[in-house]
Enzyme design. Structure first.
Site, PDB file in Angstrom:
ATOM      1  N   GLY A 190       0.790  -1.227   0.000  1.00 62.99           N
ATOM      2  CA  GLY A 190       0.000   0.000   0.000  1.00 62.99           C
ATOM      3  C   GLY A 190       0.818   1.270   0.000  1.00 62.99           C
ATOM      4  CD  GLN A 191       0.916   4.539  -3.285  1.00 57.43           C
ATOM      5  OE1 GLN A 191       1.604   5.486  -2.964  1.00 57.43           O
ATOM      6  NE2 GLN A 191       1.078   3.918  -4.448  1.00 57.43           N
ATOM      7  CG  LEU A 247      -6.861  -3.751   4.571  1.00 55.92           C
ATOM      8  CD1 LEU A 247      -5.989  -4.726   3.799  1.00 55.92           C
ATOM      9  CD2 LEU A 247      -8.215  -4.373   4.830  1.00 55.92           C
ATOM     10  CB  CYS A 267      -4.916   4.504   0.627  1.00 57.81           C
ATOM     11  SG  CYS A 267      -5.297   4.185   2.364  1.00 57.81           S
TER      12      CYS A 267
END
EC number: 2.3.1.181
Length: 210
Positions: free
Chosen positions: A71-72, A137, A167
């Site tokens: 993810g970011q 998450l 995100c």
């Protein structure tokens, strides 16, 4: 289901917690219990492996930590519950997608306890209420075991989310339970944390019997 230990760590430094997660994952063997860590962090931005610098707009006085989850960029701070899932996926014959489903469904069930209708988005991991993100998450799997996990916005200052593209999504709106509930209906922080742990245990047990 194999033993599952619950650890309630209160307010914990992010970098120290990350080191502890890695150490546990590296040291564990087939007999090591799975663990759920429930905690909050002091204010911090965390940038995942795929993170791009342009998504961190103006961090100001909040530190940015590079991490090894997917993810970011996201934000953690007081008033947000974080649960780290240290799970032996091989033991349960779980894939990463199945674990993501477990996490998302547990969050949805937790929020439903308080009358909040939420849902995951197949195109963007996390849980949303009317298009606004309430839970994030990100996971890492090493040696067949997961670490990192989820964050749920309960009753927190949301301003820091305006300093990033949450995100990696420009213009993504973020919300919290406190924003969605009347003050009189707002549950205690500890009650939400315990509800979240309960639903995670139930979803993990159900996934283990599928």
């Amino acid at each position: 289901m194999a033993a599952l230990e619950l650890r309630r760590l209160s307010l914990a430094d992010y970098s120290e917690t990350l080191t502890a997660m890695r150490d546990y994952t590296d040291a564990r063997d087939e007999h090591s219990p799975d663990q759920l860590w429930l905690l909050q962090h002091p204010r911090v931005f965390t940038q995942g492996q795929a993170g791009k610098a342009e998504h961190v707009l103006a961090p100001g006085d909040i530190p940015v930590v590079q991490v090894d989850r997917g993810g970011q960029v996201t934000y953690h701070g007081p008033g947000q519950w974080v649960v780290y899932l240290l799970i032996d996926l091989k033991r349960h014959s779980l894939g990463v997608r199945a674990l993501v489903d477990v996490i998302e469904q547990a969050i949805v069930a937790c929020l439903a306890d308080y009358g909040i209708q939420a849902a995951p988005d197949p195109a963007a991991p996390g849980v949303y209420v009317a298009g606004r993100k309430i839970a994030s998450l990100g996971l890492r799997v090493r040696r067949g075991c997961s670490y990192h996990g989820l964050s749920l916005n309960v009753d927190m200052d949301l301003e820091p989310f305006s300093r990033i593209n949450p995100c990696g999504h420009e213009g993504l709106e973020v919300t919290s339970m406190a924003q969605l509930l009347a003050e009189s209906a707002m549950p205690a922080m500890d009650a939400v944390g315990e509800s979240l742990l309960t639903h995670l245990q139930r979803e993990l047990a159900a996934a283990n019997t599928d």
